[in-house]
Design an enzyme around this catalytic site. Structure first.
Site, PDB file in Angstrom:
ATOM      1  N   TYR A 165      60.527  30.577  76.791  1.00  0.00           N
ATOM      2  CA  TYR A 165      59.380  30.619  75.888  1.00  0.00           C
ATOM      3  C   TYR A 165      59.552  29.608  74.756  1.00  0.00           C
ATOM      4  O   TYR A 165      58.642  28.823  74.454  1.00  0.00           O
ATOM      5  CB  TYR A 165      59.213  32.025  75.319  1.00  0.00           C
ATOM      6  CG  TYR A 165      58.009  32.190  74.417  1.00  0.00           C
ATOM      7  CD1 TYR A 165      56.747  32.400  74.954  1.00  0.00           C
ATOM      8  CD2 TYR A 165      58.137  32.144  73.032  1.00  0.00           C
ATOM      9  CE1 TYR A 165      55.637  32.561  74.136  1.00  0.00           C
ATOM     10  CE2 TYR A 165      57.036  32.304  72.203  1.00  0.00           C
ATOM     11  CZ  TYR A 165      55.791  32.517  72.761  1.00  0.00           C
ATOM     12  OH  TYR A 165      54.700  32.662  71.943  1.00  0.00           O
ATOM     13  N   LYS A 169      57.215  26.226  74.168  1.00  0.00           N
ATOM     14  CA  LYS A 169      56.412  26.068  72.955  1.00  0.00           C
ATOM     15  C   LYS A 169      56.849  24.840  72.148  1.00  0.00           C
ATOM     16  O   LYS A 169      56.012  24.182  71.513  1.00  0.00           O
ATOM     17  CB  LYS A 169      56.505  27.339  72.102  1.00  0.00           C
ATOM     18  CG  LYS A 169      55.829  28.554  72.737  1.00  0.00           C
ATOM     19  CD  LYS A 169      54.352  28.314  73.018  1.00  0.00           C
ATOM     20  CE  LYS A 169      53.658  29.568  73.521  1.00  0.00           C
ATOM     21  NZ  LYS A 169      52.212  29.372  73.760  1.00  0.00           N
TER      22      LYS A 169
END
Length: 258
Positions: A165, A169
């Site tokens: 994640y 990002k």
């Protein structure tokens, strides 16, 4: 100076628009007079969202499409064009963040290659695919707004999120800057919103232990709301934000992890 107002209604496309931050952005765009199309991973989530938006049924259109499926997305964009015209605003909001099964073991040891690829595909490849699909039309029209929804986990050392994640990002911020440089000469801005702890389906209930702990790191002393993220998206989507591009805007209540 008088506000800049476009003469024809803008058409917006929001990914992950059925819940949480995405649904709040859909609602805000509808309130601002846009025609809004959105996708979510399942048709069930799309139908549930549409049921809450019936008052705007002439200006909202949704479909259950995985953001990694380029052909299906291209078909959806074609259907949007047939209904309302070209997409002028793209919000890449869809994302996934698997939870750690064993809080005592390192994230890396719990992350399979398959899970890594899936998270990066949804969180980073999806925005790339849609930006690539929509950029030619925006260039031809000389106007466009692309808004990527990142995360504080992509800006600082992640305290809760997994490596897939956080990496996806962080990569989204890089994609934002690269696309902003390419598209700026054509009247298209590309920016990234970086939310911190926002109350949504992704973060769980406000009284969850992880959310209560987060309050100690947030100077304003509360969690954010999806509507607060939507307000920033609405500004970046407007003609008034034409001199803002390549930026990452933190919506974190002042939280910055070490």
């Amino acid at each position: 100076m008088e506000p800049i107002v476009r003469s024809n209604p803008c058409v917006a496309l929001v990914t992950g628009g059925a819940r949480g931050i995405g649904l709040a952005i859909v609602r805000r765009f509808l309130a601002d007079g846009y025609y809004v199309a959105f996708v979510a991973r399942t048709a069930k989530h799309v139908e549930q969202a549409l049921d809450t938006l019936r008052c705007s049924k002439e200006r909202v259109y949704g479909d259950g499409i995985d953001v990694t499926r380029q052909d299906e997305l291209a078909g959806f964009i074609g259907r949007i064009g047939a209904r309302w015209g070209d997409v002028a605003i793209l919000v890449n909001n869809a994302g996934m963040s698997p939870k750690r099964m064993d809080p005592e073991s390192p994230w890396l040891s719990q992350t399979s290659l398959e899970e890594w690829v899936r998270v990066v595909d949804v969180n980073l490849s999806g925005p790339f695919i849609l930006t690539r699909l929509l950029a030619p039309t925006m260039i031809a029209n000389g106007y466009g707004r692309i808004i990527n929804v990142g995360s504080l986990a992509g800006r600082t050392m992640p305290l809760i999120a997994g490596p897939h994640y956080a990496a996806s990002k962080a990569g989204l911020i890089g994609l934002t800057r690269a696309a902003a440089r390419d598209l700026a000469p054509h009247g298209i801005t590309v920016n990234c919103i970086s939310p911190g702890r926002i109350l949504s389906d992704l973060t769980g209930p406000s009284d969850a232990t992880v959310n209560r702990t987060a309050l100690n790191r947030i100077p304003v002393g509360r969690l954010g709301t999806p509507e607060e993220v939507a307000h920033v998206a609405a500004f970046l989507a407007s003609p008034l934000a034409g001199f803002i591009t390549g930026a990452t805007i933190d919506i974190t209540g002042g939280e910055f992890a070490a």
